[in-house]
Design an enzyme around this catalytic site. Sequence first.
Site, PDB file in Angstrom:
ATOM      1  N   LYS A  10       1.022  -1.614   0.064  1.00 49.65           N
ATOM      2  CA  LYS A  10       0.466   0.338   0.309  1.00 49.65           C
ATOM      3  C   LYS A  10       0.991   1.612  -0.143  1.00 49.65           C
ATOM      4  CE  LYS A  10      -3.572  -2.606   2.373  1.00 49.65           C
ATOM      5  NZ  LYS A  10      -4.789  -2.748   3.372  1.00 49.65           N
ATOM      6  N   HIS A  88      -8.542  -2.990  -5.934  1.00 50.62           N
ATOM      7  CA  HIS A  88      -8.541  -3.724  -4.631  1.00 50.62           C
ATOM      8  C   HIS A  88      -9.594  -3.103  -3.986  1.00 50.62           C
ATOM      9  CE1 HIS A  88      -6.616  -3.606  -0.156  1.00 50.62           C
ATOM     10  NE2 HIS A  88      -6.162  -4.117  -0.601  1.00 50.62           N
ATOM     11  N   SER A 202      -6.098  -9.767   6.424  1.00 49.27           N
ATOM     12  CA  SER A 202      -5.773 -10.274   7.915  1.00 49.27           C
ATOM     13  C   SER A 202      -4.854 -11.390   7.823  1.00 49.27           C
ATOM     14  CB  SER A 202      -6.768 -10.581   8.839  1.00 49.27           C
ATOM     15  OG  SER A 202      -7.322  -9.142   8.949  1.00 49.27           O
TER      16      SER A 202
HETATM   17  C1  PEP Z   1      -5.280  -6.304   1.347  1.00 50.16           C
HETATM   18  O1  PEP Z   1      -5.099  -4.845   1.578  1.00 50.16           O
HETATM   19  O2  PEP Z   1      -5.080  -6.556  -0.226  1.00 50.16           O
HETATM   20  C2  PEP Z   1      -4.829  -6.978   2.654  1.00 50.16           C
HETATM   21  C3  PEP Z   1      -5.007  -8.295   2.292  1.00 50.16           C
HETATM   22  O3  PEP Z   1      -4.069  -6.347   3.902  1.00 50.16           O
HETATM   23  P1  PEP Z   1      -3.788  -6.980   5.020  1.00 50.16           P
HETATM   24  O4  PEP Z   1      -3.602  -8.089   4.909  1.00 50.16           O
HETATM   25  O5  PEP Z   1      -3.794  -6.095   5.865  1.00 50.16           O
HETATM   26  O6  PEP Z   1      -5.592  -7.191   5.849  1.00 50.16           O
END
Ligand code: PEP
Length: 241
Positions: A10, A88, A202
């Site tokens: 990100k 996304h 996550s």
């Molecule tokens: C994402 O932004 O694609 C993502 C899966 O974030 P996180 O792993 O932090 O939940």
Amino acid sequence: MKKLIAGNWKMNGNGDTAEAFDNDMEEVLNKYSHVEWLICPPFPYIASLSNLQRGAQDCSAYDRGAYTGEVSAAMLADMGCTYCIVGHSERRTLHMEDNKLVRNKVKQLLSHNIRPIICVGETLEEREAGQAYEVVSRQILESLSDNITSENAVLAYEPVWAIGTGKAATLCDVTKMHGMIRDLLKSSLATAAKMRILYGGSVKPSNAAELLNADNVDGALIGSASLLHEDFIAIGKAVEI
Ligand code: PEP
């Protein structure tokens, strides 16, 4: 096909952290080559990766021209990108991106031999209303272009309520949704029947083994845990050989 362990940084990091991460991964890439590793840093740091496979987090739906701030698929190919995330949920929500726009980005990427990682996923309200599968299948059918094959693109199922919340979907939810996605691909997009389906939301070292070795889970798209190389490596190592 190998499972894909893809990191989405990100809007985090800088040139120094990207270079250090890349250096720390050098040995790991040889040692754990049973999975495919990928990092998608912010645009300015793509070139800081020399050991890791390079990906981008977005691209323009246009080829070239007066589109201030946009980065084209041709430019990403020029930077050595082999993958690019599209659709996304943060772009769908914060930048009002819809399936049609995602589909145009997919077409641009495919025409430059970059594999799109097409993100789909329902919100909590949609899940609670029993609409999760309907939402995800519509996103898939409307975002994938006709020339998609099992090899030239990847899907990422990322329930919006699991992204950045620390609360991953349960194994049961993931296998159910991935199974339905697999059936949809087989019945509606035969050329893409074996396309890899990543889970995202996550993913961390503590839940990686359970999620990554489940049926129809062909890898992970990892946000916050991909910023720490120890965690990113631990997630990839959790994939059974
Ligand atoms: C994402 O932004 O694609 C993502 C899966 O974030 P996180 O792993 O932090 O939940």
